[in-house]
Design a protein around this motif. Structure first.
Motif, PDB file in Angstrom:
ATOM      1  N   THR A   1       0.858  -1.187   0.000  1.00  0.00           N
ATOM      2  CA  THR A   1       0.000   0.000   0.000  1.00  0.00           C
ATOM      3  C   THR A   1       0.891   1.232   0.000  1.00  0.00           C
ATOM      4  O   THR A   1       1.792   1.357   0.837  1.00  0.00           O
ATOM      5  CB  THR A   1      -0.912   0.035   1.241  1.00  0.00           C
ATOM      6  OG1 THR A   1      -1.777  -1.100   1.236  1.00  0.00           O
ATOM      7  CG2 THR A   1      -1.758   1.295   1.250  1.00  0.00           C
TER       8      THR A   1
ATOM      9  N   ASN B   1      -7.260   4.425  -5.411  1.00  0.00           N
ATOM     10  CA  ASN B   1      -8.215   5.244  -4.670  1.00  0.00           C
ATOM     11  C   ASN B   1      -7.787   6.702  -4.748  1.00  0.00           C
ATOM     12  O   ASN B   1      -6.789   7.097  -4.138  1.00  0.00           O
ATOM     13  CB  ASN B   1      -8.291   4.778  -3.209  1.00  0.00           C
ATOM     14  CG  ASN B   1      -9.284   5.594  -2.401  1.00  0.00           C
ATOM     15  OD1 ASN B   1     -10.382   5.868  -2.860  1.00  0.00           O
ATOM     16  ND2 ASN B   1      -8.886   6.004  -1.211  1.00  0.00           N
ATOM     17  N   ASN B   2      -8.547   7.491  -5.518  1.00  0.00           N
ATOM     18  CA  ASN B   2      -8.229   8.904  -5.705  1.00  0.00           C
ATOM     19  C   ASN B   2      -6.833   9.033  -6.316  1.00  0.00           C
ATOM     20  O   ASN B   2      -6.320   8.110  -6.922  1.00  0.00           O
ATOM     21  CB  ASN B   2      -8.365   9.640  -4.364  1.00  0.00           C
ATOM     22  CG  ASN B   2      -8.482  11.139  -4.529  1.00  0.00           C
ATOM     23  OD1 ASN B   2      -7.496  11.848  -4.524  1.00  0.00           O
ATOM     24  ND2 ASN B   2      -9.713  11.615  -4.669  1.00  0.00           N
TER      25      ASN B   2
ATOM     26  N   ASP C   1     -13.267   6.664  -5.639  1.00  0.00           N
ATOM     27  CA  ASP C   1     -13.064   8.052  -5.222  1.00  0.00           C
ATOM     28  C   ASP C   1     -12.412   8.914  -6.308  1.00  0.00           C
ATOM     29  O   ASP C   1     -11.555   9.753  -6.040  1.00  0.00           O
ATOM     30  CB  ASP C   1     -12.236   8.101  -3.940  1.00  0.00           C
ATOM     31  CG  ASP C   1     -12.389   9.425  -3.201  1.00  0.00           C
ATOM     32  OD1 ASP C   1     -13.351  10.164  -3.499  1.00  0.00           O
ATOM     33  OD2 ASP C   1     -11.545   9.724  -2.343  1.00  0.00           O
TER      34      ASP C   1
ATOM     35  N   HIS D   1      -5.788  -1.621  -6.772  1.00  0.00           N
ATOM     36  CA  HIS D   1      -6.855  -0.726  -6.328  1.00  0.00           C
ATOM     37  C   HIS D   1      -6.296   0.692  -6.321  1.00  0.00           C
ATOM     38  O   HIS D   1      -5.331   0.991  -5.606  1.00  0.00           O
ATOM     39  CB  HIS D   1      -7.330  -1.118  -4.927  1.00  0.00           C
ATOM     40  CG  HIS D   1      -8.522  -0.343  -4.447  1.00  0.00           C
ATOM     41  ND1 HIS D   1      -9.185  -0.643  -3.281  1.00  0.00           N
ATOM     42  CD2 HIS D   1      -9.179   0.717  -4.995  1.00  0.00           C
ATOM     43  CE1 HIS D   1     -10.189   0.204  -3.119  1.00  0.00           C
ATOM     44  NE2 HIS D   1     -10.199   1.041  -4.140  1.00  0.00           N
TER      45      HIS D   1
ATOM     46  N   GLU E   1      -3.183   5.096  -2.825  1.00  0.00           N
ATOM     47  CA  GLU E   1      -4.139   6.001  -2.205  1.00  0.00           C
ATOM     48  C   GLU E   1      -3.636   7.436  -2.208  1.00  0.00           C
ATOM     49  O   GLU E   1      -2.599   7.734  -1.611  1.00  0.00           O
ATOM     50  CB  GLU E   1      -4.404   5.589  -0.748  1.00  0.00           C
ATOM     51  CG  GLU E   1      -5.268   4.375  -0.565  1.00  0.00           C
ATOM     52  CD  GLU E   1      -5.737   4.254   0.876  1.00  0.00           C
ATOM     53  OE1 GLU E   1      -6.842   4.729   1.190  1.00  0.00           O
ATOM     54  OE2 GLU E   1      -4.984   3.683   1.682  1.00  0.00           O
ATOM     55  N   GLN E   2      -4.328   8.310  -2.916  1.00  0.00           N
ATOM     56  CA  GLN E   2      -4.127   9.752  -2.819  1.00  0.00           C
ATOM     57  C   GLN E   2      -2.675  10.175  -3.022  1.00  0.00           C
ATOM     58  O   GLN E   2      -2.088  10.866  -2.191  1.00  0.00           O
ATOM     59  CB  GLN E   2      -4.641  10.251  -1.466  1.00  0.00           C
ATOM     60  CG  GLN E   2      -6.130  10.015  -1.271  1.00  0.00           C
ATOM     61  CD  GLN E   2      -6.631  10.500   0.066  1.00  0.00           C
ATOM     62  OE1 GLN E   2      -5.892  10.536   1.043  1.00  0.00           O
ATOM     63  NE2 GLN E   2      -7.893  10.877   0.132  1.00  0.00           N
TER      64      GLN E   2
ATOM     65  N   LEU F   1      -2.260  -1.290  -3.565  1.00  0.00           N
ATOM     66  CA  LEU F   1      -3.229  -0.241  -3.280  1.00  0.00           C
ATOM     67  C   LEU F   1      -2.529   1.104  -3.343  1.00  0.00           C
ATOM     68  O   LEU F   1      -1.544   1.338  -2.628  1.00  0.00           O
ATOM     69  CB  LEU F   1      -3.855  -0.452  -1.895  1.00  0.00           C
ATOM     70  CG  LEU F   1      -4.745   0.674  -1.346  1.00  0.00           C
ATOM     71  CD1 LEU F   1      -5.908   0.959  -2.279  1.00  0.00           C
ATOM     72  CD2 LEU F   1      -5.239   0.334   0.052  1.00  0.00           C
TER      73      LEU F   1
ATOM     74  N   LYS G   1       0.514   5.348   0.192  1.00  0.00           N
ATOM     75  CA  LYS G   1      -0.436   6.420   0.450  1.00  0.00           C
ATOM     76  C   LYS G   1       0.319   7.694   0.796  1.00  0.00           C
ATOM     77  O   LYS G   1       1.541   7.675   1.005  1.00  0.00           O
ATOM     78  CB  LYS G   1      -1.373   6.044   1.593  1.00  0.00           C
ATOM     79  CG  LYS G   1      -0.684   5.884   2.936  1.00  0.00           C
ATOM     80  CD  LYS G   1      -1.691   5.514   4.020  1.00  0.00           C
ATOM     81  CE  LYS G   1      -1.012   5.436   5.397  1.00  0.00           C
ATOM     82  NZ  LYS G   1      -1.983   5.118   6.465  1.00  0.00           N
TER      83      LYS G   1
END
Length: 211
Positions: A109, A159-160, A180, A157, A138-139, A136, A111
């Motif tokens: 992940t 996300n944003n 998102d 995945h 994320e942002q 993943l 982020k």
């Protein structure tokens, strides 16, 4: 151990209450911090951090500075990297492996808890190559002059965040999940899907081009 002293007697990082940060006596700061209960472990490179991550349950590393780094492979384990508002740029050649490679039994992940963090490369290098694990994003911003992310199995995945590249995401096999409202800006195309790939969109997206 501070990376400036690899071939010498190890120099350890020490905590400064004044600046609320860790430093080597040479003034160098660690690249990554791993908070394990009351213990904070400092790392100067991803290869060592990923190797140690196998001994922790869902290891979470916090990036402490913007840095140029070499490609790294996550072979196993579950790892989270918080860019913490910093930027990573992979250094390599056109024949280099991907920046981050995620193997089948691994979960990575990435982020950014603060904002403005990014991952990029100085050559035509795939930034993320997921070979069957779980990735993943994320942002954060992923920027490439080649492929931002390649998926040859497993799950991706997004996300944003924002991904730009010649091809933002190339899904050869596996599942792509988007949520998102991530934004894509591809030169050739935003997302390329093979016949064996699957895609799930968890909200409305402004994706313009598939191939």
């Amino acid at each position: 151990q501070c990376c400036n002293h690899k071939d010498e007697e190890p120099h350890e990082y020490v905590y400064s209450e004044y600046s609320d940060a860790y430093y080597c006596e040479c003034g160098e700061t660690p690249l990554l911090l791993l908070e394990n209960g009351d213990e904070v472990i400092c790392y100067s490179d991803f290869a060592t951090a990923f190797a140690d991550a196998k001994t922790y349950s869902n290891a979470t590393f916090r990036l402490s500075k913007t840095a140029d780094i070499s490609p790294a492979v996550l072979e196993a384990g579950e790892v989270t990297i918080d860019l913490n508002g910093n930027c990573l740029e992979f250094q390599g050649t056109e024949n280099s492996a991907a920046g981050f490679t995620i193997e089948k039994s691994a979960k990575l992940t990435i982020k950014d808890s603060i904002g403005l963090g990014s991952v990029s490369a100085d050559t035509d290098m795939i930034i993320f190559d997921n070979k069957g694990g779980t990735l993943l994003l994320e942002q954060l911003r992923v920027s490439s002059s080649s492929e931002g992310v390649r998926l040859t199995g497993g799950t991706l995945h997004v996300n944003n965040g924002f991904i730009d590249g010649d091809v933002c995401i190339n899904v050869l096999d596996g599942q792509l999940i988007m949520s998102d409202n991530p934004y894509f800006q591809g030169v050739d195309c935003d997302i390329r899907l093979s016949d064996t790939a699957t895609i799930r969109v968890e909200n409305d997206l402004g994706i313009s081009r598939y191939r």
